[in-house]
Write a protein that holds these residues in place. Structure first.
Motif, PDB file in Angstrom:
ATOM      1  N   TYR A  10       0.736  -1.078   0.201  1.00 39.42           N
ATOM      2  CA  TYR A  10       0.079  -0.332  -0.074  1.00 39.42           C
ATOM      3  C   TYR A  10       0.628   1.319  -0.252  1.00 39.42           C
ATOM      4  CZ  TYR A  10      -2.975   3.618   2.100  1.00 39.42           C
ATOM      5  OH  TYR A  10      -3.377   4.849   2.305  1.00 39.42           O
ATOM      6  N   ARG A  11       0.595   1.966  -0.977  1.00 37.49           N
ATOM      7  CA  ARG A  11       1.391   3.102  -0.883  1.00 37.49           C
ATOM      8  C   ARG A  11       0.553   4.036  -0.566  1.00 37.49           C
ATOM      9  NH1 ARG A  11       5.686   2.267  -5.874  1.00 37.49           N
ATOM     10  NH2 ARG A  11       6.586   0.426  -5.549  1.00 37.49           N
ATOM     11  N   PRO A  12       0.882   4.702   0.207  1.00 35.41           N
ATOM     12  CA  PRO A  12      -0.281   6.205   0.145  1.00 35.41           C
ATOM     13  C   PRO A  12       0.262   8.174   0.119  1.00 35.41           C
ATOM     14  CG  PRO A  12       1.108   5.519   2.539  1.00 35.41           C
ATOM     15  CD  PRO A  12       0.852   4.149   1.009  1.00 35.41           C
ATOM     16  N   THR A  13       1.539   7.436  -0.392  1.00 36.59           N
ATOM     17  CA  THR A  13       1.819   8.559  -1.216  1.00 36.59           C
ATOM     18  C   THR A  13       3.905   8.249  -1.392  1.00 36.59           C
ATOM     19  OG1 THR A  13       3.965   8.933   1.112  1.00 36.59           O
ATOM     20  CG2 THR A  13       1.421   9.672   1.086  1.00 36.59           C
ATOM     21  N   ASP A  58      -3.171   2.360  -3.840  1.00 41.29           N
ATOM     22  CA  ASP A  58      -3.229   4.006  -3.517  1.00 41.29           C
ATOM     23  C   ASP A  58      -4.362   4.340  -2.888  1.00 41.29           C
ATOM     24  OD1 ASP A  58      -4.266   4.331  -5.575  1.00 41.29           O
ATOM     25  OD2 ASP A  58      -2.286   5.960  -6.708  1.00 41.29           O
ATOM     26  N   ASN A  59      -4.805   3.443  -2.344  1.00 38.68           N
ATOM     27  CA  ASN A  59      -6.061   3.750  -2.369  1.00 38.68           C
ATOM     28  C   ASN A  59      -7.316   2.274  -1.507  1.00 38.68           C
ATOM     29  OD1 ASN A  59      -8.900   5.353  -1.868  1.00 38.68           O
ATOM     30  ND2 ASN A  59      -9.474   5.650  -3.725  1.00 38.68           N
ATOM     31  N   TYR A 110      -1.953   6.366   8.161  1.00 37.30           N
ATOM     32  CA  TYR A 110      -3.453   5.922   7.150  1.00 37.30           C
ATOM     33  C   TYR A 110      -3.887   7.068   7.517  1.00 37.30           C
ATOM     34  CZ  TYR A 110      -1.914   0.736   7.541  1.00 37.30           C
ATOM     35  OH  TYR A 110      -1.039   0.062   6.625  1.00 37.30           O
ATOM     36  N   ARG A 155       6.337   6.747   1.078  1.00 34.12           N
ATOM     37  CA  ARG A 155       5.660   5.176   1.995  1.00 34.12           C
ATOM     38  C   ARG A 155       4.999   4.614   1.249  1.00 34.12           C
ATOM     39  NH1 ARG A 155       2.492   9.765   5.646  1.00 34.12           N
ATOM     40  NH2 ARG A 155       4.371  10.834   6.426  1.00 34.12           N
ATOM     41  N   LEU A 160      -7.574   7.442   4.962  1.00 31.21           N
ATOM     42  CA  LEU A 160      -8.224   5.715   4.536  1.00 31.21           C
ATOM     43  C   LEU A 160      -9.082   5.517   5.274  1.00 31.21           C
ATOM     44  CD1 LEU A 160      -7.496   2.915   3.836  1.00 31.21           C
ATOM     45  CD2 LEU A 160      -6.187   2.323   6.065  1.00 31.21           C
ATOM     46  N   ALA A 162      -3.378   9.649   5.613  1.00 30.48           N
ATOM     47  CA  ALA A 162      -3.511   9.310   3.922  1.00 30.48           C
ATOM     48  C   ALA A 162      -5.238   9.355   3.490  1.00 30.48           C
ATOM     49  CB  ALA A 162      -3.108   7.776   3.994  1.00 30.48           C
ATOM     50  N   TYR A 168      -9.787   1.341   9.020  1.00 31.76           N
ATOM     51  CA  TYR A 168      -8.808   0.518   9.068  1.00 31.76           C
ATOM     52  C   TYR A 168      -8.720   0.147  10.661  1.00 31.76           C
ATOM     53  CZ  TYR A 168      -3.956   0.693  11.703  1.00 31.76           C
ATOM     54  OH  TYR A 168      -2.539  -0.019  12.178  1.00 31.76           O
TER      55      TYR A 168
END
Length: 185
Positions: free
Chosen positions: A74-77, A100-101, A125, A80, A130, A128, A133
């Motif tokens: 998972y690449r939130p940015t 990414d989402n 998270y 990261r 999210l 981002a 969670y």
């Protein structure tokens, strides 16, 4: 969990490009803001909970979303890279290498990941955006559900035989005590 220096081989902070050159050694490699986190393979209760939760979600999953046990990136940015224990991907998430989402991220606590999962990843998270969670603690049979409301996480906790009636990412019932049983009834 072990955190290494922010500088690989005395150079710049770790980047996502570094992960592409790292050989698979059976450990989880995550990068948050230039810091590399490496954690050992999880134990039996962790893996049992992952399997049970994935099965529980998959059985009731509507057409469209995909339930994907991790580790999956998972690449939130662009700085990261995380590898949650379980993700639910959106039907329009077509990238085969990473997401990414995601619609849902689940972390299952191990002794070596406790502080990272409960604090650092929670903040990552949240930043981002999210929506959902979940954190499961196998030893205590505690499921913590965090759902985004007004740019903050609303937190609910379920223990033992309590039933969590989820609406996100889709309707499902989760009972913490059932996630670590060696056999389902």
């Amino acid at each position: 969990m072990y955190a290494t220096s922010t500088e690989p081989y005395g150079a710049d902070p770790f980047t996502l490009a570094y992960l592409e050159t790292t050989p698979d050694n059976g450990k989880r490699h995550e990068i948050i803001d230039g810091v590399l986190f490496v954690s050992p393979a999880p134990g039996r209760d962790h893996q049992r909970a992952l399997l049970r939760l994935a099965q529980t979600l998959e059985i009731v999953r509507p057409d469209g979303p995909e339930v994907l046990p991790g580790p999956y990136e998972y690449r939130p940015t662009d700085e990261r890279s995380l590898q949650p224990d379980l993700l639910v991907l959106s039907p329009d998430d077509a990238n085969p290498a990473y997401t990414d989402n995601p619609l849902l991220v689940v972390e299952i606590i191990s002794p070596s990941t406790r502080l990272i999962d409960l604090h650092l990843k929670r903040n990552v998270y949240l930043e981002a955006g999210l929506t959902s969670y979940w954190i499961f603690e196998p030893e205590a049979l505690v499921l913590t559900v965090l759902e985004l409301e007004n740019e903050q996480y609303a937190e609910r906790t379920f223990t033992g035989d309590e039933v969590f009636e989820a609406t996100l990412p889709f309707p499902v019932q989760v009972v913490p005590a059932e996630l670590t049983r060696s056999r389902l009834a």
